[in-house]
Write a protein that holds these residues in place. Structure first.
Motif, PDB file in Angstrom:
ATOM      1  N   GLY A 239      16.493 -39.422  26.585  1.00 34.87           N
ATOM      2  CA  GLY A 239      16.809 -39.544  27.903  1.00 34.87           C
ATOM      3  C   GLY A 239      17.220 -40.569  28.521  1.00 34.87           C
ATOM      4  N   ASP A 240      17.374 -40.862  30.101  1.00 35.31           N
ATOM      5  CA  ASP A 240      17.315 -41.919  30.659  1.00 35.31           C
ATOM      6  C   ASP A 240      16.345 -42.680  31.010  1.00 35.31           C
ATOM      7  N   VAL A 241      15.117 -42.154  30.627  1.00 36.13           N
ATOM      8  CA  VAL A 241      13.696 -42.756  30.898  1.00 36.13           C
ATOM      9  C   VAL A 241      13.357 -43.178  29.504  1.00 36.13           C
ATOM     10  N   ASP A 242      12.600 -44.461  29.442  1.00 33.30           N
ATOM     11  CA  ASP A 242      11.919 -44.797  28.391  1.00 33.30           C
ATOM     12  C   ASP A 242      10.620 -43.861  28.469  1.00 33.30           C
ATOM     13  N   PHE A 243      10.652 -42.899  27.760  1.00 33.38           N
ATOM     14  CA  PHE A 243       9.389 -41.793  27.856  1.00 33.38           C
ATOM     15  C   PHE A 243       8.081 -42.443  27.305  1.00 33.38           C
ATOM     16  N   ASP A 244       8.051 -43.205  26.163  1.00 28.40           N
ATOM     17  CA  ASP A 244       7.152 -43.642  25.545  1.00 28.40           C
ATOM     18  C   ASP A 244       6.180 -44.792  26.463  1.00 28.40           C
ATOM     19  N   SER A 245       7.133 -45.513  27.205  1.00 29.59           N
ATOM     20  CA  SER A 245       6.252 -46.482  28.355  1.00 29.59           C
ATOM     21  C   SER A 245       5.776 -45.889  29.541  1.00 29.59           C
ATOM     22  N   ALA A 246       7.004 -45.005  29.988  1.00 32.87           N
ATOM     23  CA  ALA A 246       6.791 -44.123  31.354  1.00 32.87           C
ATOM     24  C   ALA A 246       5.597 -43.372  31.293  1.00 32.87           C
ATOM     25  N   VAL A 247       5.401 -42.757  30.325  1.00 36.52           N
ATOM     26  CA  VAL A 247       4.066 -41.636  30.222  1.00 36.52           C
ATOM     27  C   VAL A 247       2.787 -42.398  30.388  1.00 36.52           C
ATOM     28  N   GLU A 248       2.706 -43.531  30.034  1.00 33.81           N
ATOM     29  CA  GLU A 248       1.574 -44.187  30.433  1.00 33.81           C
ATOM     30  C   GLU A 248       1.113 -44.489  31.924  1.00 33.81           C
ATOM     31  N   ARG A 249       2.288 -44.432  32.649  1.00 36.64           N
ATOM     32  CA  ARG A 249       2.202 -44.618  34.104  1.00 36.64           C
ATOM     33  C   ARG A 249       2.420 -43.543  35.157  1.00 36.64           C
ATOM     34  N   ALA A 250       3.253 -42.708  34.652  1.00 39.66           N
ATOM     35  CA  ALA A 250       3.546 -41.527  35.534  1.00 39.66           C
ATOM     36  C   ALA A 250       2.268 -40.548  35.545  1.00 39.66           C
ATOM     37  N   SER A 251       2.353 -39.780  36.633  1.00 43.09           N
ATOM     38  CA  SER A 251       1.398 -38.683  36.726  1.00 43.09           C
ATOM     39  C   SER A 251       1.941 -37.565  36.233  1.00 43.09           C
ATOM     40  N   LEU A 252       3.038 -37.110  36.481  1.00 42.99           N
ATOM     41  CA  LEU A 252       3.783 -36.196  35.744  1.00 42.99           C
ATOM     42  C   LEU A 252       5.391 -36.394  35.098  1.00 42.99           C
ATOM     43  N   ILE A 253       5.778 -36.032  34.133  1.00 35.12           N
ATOM     44  CA  ILE A 253       6.822 -36.408  33.678  1.00 35.12           C
ATOM     45  C   ILE A 253       7.616 -35.438  32.724  1.00 35.12           C
ATOM     46  N   THR A 254       8.987 -35.316  32.741  1.00 29.68           N
ATOM     47  CA  THR A 254       9.735 -33.997  31.857  1.00 29.68           C
ATOM     48  C   THR A 254      10.097 -34.788  30.468  1.00 29.68           C
ATOM     49  N   PRO A 255       9.729 -34.266  29.633  1.00 28.19           N
ATOM     50  CA  PRO A 255      10.264 -34.620  28.282  1.00 28.19           C
ATOM     51  C   PRO A 255      11.540 -34.383  27.909  1.00 28.19           C
ATOM     52  N   VAL A 260      14.266 -30.641  31.820  1.00 28.22           N
ATOM     53  CA  VAL A 260      15.139 -30.099  32.624  1.00 28.22           C
ATOM     54  C   VAL A 260      16.172 -29.323  32.056  1.00 28.22           C
ATOM     55  N   GLY A 261      16.704 -29.728  30.814  1.00 31.38           N
ATOM     56  CA  GLY A 261      17.830 -28.820  30.148  1.00 31.38           C
ATOM     57  C   GLY A 261      17.556 -27.229  30.175  1.00 31.38           C
ATOM     58  N   PRO A 262      16.419 -26.706  29.615  1.00 27.25           N
ATOM     59  CA  PRO A 262      16.049 -25.263  29.984  1.00 27.25           C
ATOM     60  C   PRO A 262      16.067 -24.669  31.154  1.00 27.25           C
ATOM     61  N   MET A 263      15.681 -25.579  32.186  1.00 31.46           N
ATOM     62  CA  MET A 263      15.848 -25.174  33.643  1.00 31.46           C
ATOM     63  C   MET A 263      17.239 -24.858  34.228  1.00 31.46           C
ATOM     64  N   THR A 264      18.208 -25.669  33.422  1.00 33.10           N
ATOM     65  CA  THR A 264      19.469 -25.539  34.112  1.00 33.10           C
ATOM     66  C   THR A 264      19.974 -24.177  33.757  1.00 33.10           C
ATOM     67  N   ILE A 265      19.845 -23.728  32.340  1.00 33.50           N
ATOM     68  CA  ILE A 265      20.369 -22.631  32.024  1.00 33.50           C
ATOM     69  C   ILE A 265      19.724 -21.430  32.762  1.00 33.50           C
ATOM     70  N   ALA A 266      18.403 -21.587  32.866  1.00 33.46           N
ATOM     71  CA  ALA A 266      17.592 -20.450  33.520  1.00 33.46           C
ATOM     72  C   ALA A 266      18.185 -20.347  35.045  1.00 33.46           C
ATOM     73  N   THR A 267      18.569 -21.393  35.905  1.00 29.83           N
ATOM     74  CA  THR A 267      19.030 -21.341  37.117  1.00 29.83           C
ATOM     75  C   THR A 267      20.304 -20.586  37.115  1.00 29.83           C
ATOM     76  N   LEU A 268      21.236 -21.018  36.217  1.00 27.39           N
ATOM     77  CA  LEU A 268      22.643 -20.256  36.025  1.00 27.39           C
ATOM     78  C   LEU A 268      22.236 -18.973  35.770  1.00 27.39           C
ATOM     79  N   LEU A 269      21.663 -18.401  34.924  1.00 26.66           N
ATOM     80  CA  LEU A 269      21.551 -16.934  34.714  1.00 26.66           C
ATOM     81  C   LEU A 269      20.872 -16.221  35.876  1.00 26.66           C
ATOM     82  N   GLU A 270      19.948 -17.037  36.530  1.00 27.23           N
ATOM     83  CA  GLU A 270      19.263 -16.170  37.709  1.00 27.23           C
ATOM     84  C   GLU A 270      20.412 -16.126  38.790  1.00 27.23           C
TER      85      GLU A 270
END
Length: 282
Positions: A239-255, A260-270
């Motif tokens: 992704g655009d975020v360095d996950f391994d380091s960001a996961v140590e500081r964030a409270s919530l994070i998307t893998p 985000v990817g699955p949500m894009t397609i779900a929104t399209l279908l809906e």
């Protein structure tokens, strides 16, 4: 500080698609017409071909008819516009998706604007951006819409929060900023010419990375406890975020993948089913 909770886009998207399938079946039973999504693909870019095939499979599972319109790579802007206008006028088609990129020789904006607003289930036209920005009925850009659904699912209260969007594309960065603004967040857009990007990101309660540069946002740039949405997808499932380091500081994070990817397609279908319901008058 403990590691961030992962925001599971795959599980949420599955629930949305299940509900969408229920609505599609009900609509088909009531009207005798199944919702139909037309996907237009120019050329044979391997990634685009894969995405289109995946979307067709998801449509099938959701009870949505899928019409694939494949055009040669040498298709002109005029020819593509003609195809999209024809689909816009076809009453059997309820939603239209133009798979992008379409090739540098094509005026992509002209192509998008050939899609009728009532069938713009990908939320890419001027009309869709305007209605979304003003909070009027219409269709949101799918990835931004999916991001907001994720934030809601994890009870992220955006009112008064400082949100930083890294990226300003017409179908991701700009619209997600408008959706955050509509939720009373204070929004800052950053981009390739932003000076001292790290210092801006460090002030954010919510970070949306959508710039298409692998691991641009580092853990040290993240304010402790911030919510991090990684909307980037780069070669190697990065992704655009360095996950391994960001996961140590964030409270919530998307893998990435699985956020985000699955949500894009779900929104399209809906939105395709919603478009069909409006067009069929139910």
């Amino acid at each position: 500080m403990s590691q961030a909770r992962l925001m599971d886009g795959t599980a949420l998207a599955r629930r949305i698609v299940e509900e969408t399938a229920r609505k599609a079946a009900e609509l088909t039973d009531r009207t005798g017409t199944a919702p139909c999504l037309a996907t237009v693909l120019v050329g044979e870019d391997p990634a685009s071909v894969t995405y289109v095939r995946m979307k067709q499979n998801r449509c099938r599972k959701a009870g949505i008819d899928s019409r694939r319109v494949a055009l040669p790579a040498e298709t002109t802007t005029e020819e593509l516009v003609g195809t999209l206008r024809s689909l816009s006028q076809d009453p059997s088609v309820h939603g239209i998706l133009l798979q992008h990129p379409v090739g540098e020789h094509i005026d992509e904006r002209a192509a998008f604007e050939a899609i009728a607003p009532e069938k713009d289930v990908d939320g890419v036209t001027f009309a869709s951006f305007a209605t979304m920005s003003f909070g009027l009925p219409g269709f949101v850009s799918c990835t931004p819409g999916g991001i907001l659904r994720l934030l809601d699912a994890y009870d992220v209260d955006l009112a008064g929060k400082r949100a930083v969007v890294v990226g300003r594309s017409a179908i991701l960065g700009k619209p997600v900023g408008m959706l955050l603004l509509a939720r009373d967040a204070t929004v800052t857009y950053c981009h390739s010419r932003t000076r001292e990007l790290s210092s801006v990101v460090r002030e954010a309660d919510v970070v949306v990375a959508a710039v298409g540069r692998p691991r641009l946002v580092r853990g040290q740039d993240i304010k402790p406890g911030a919510v991090v949405i990684d909307a980037g997808y780069n070669e190697g499932n990065v992704g655009d975020v360095d996950f391994d380091s960001a996961v140590e500081r964030a409270s919530l994070i998307t893998p990435v993948p699985g956020g985000v990817g699955p949500m894009t397609i779900a929104t399209l279908l809906e939105q395709t089913v919603d478009a069909a319901a409006r067009q069929l008058g139910v």
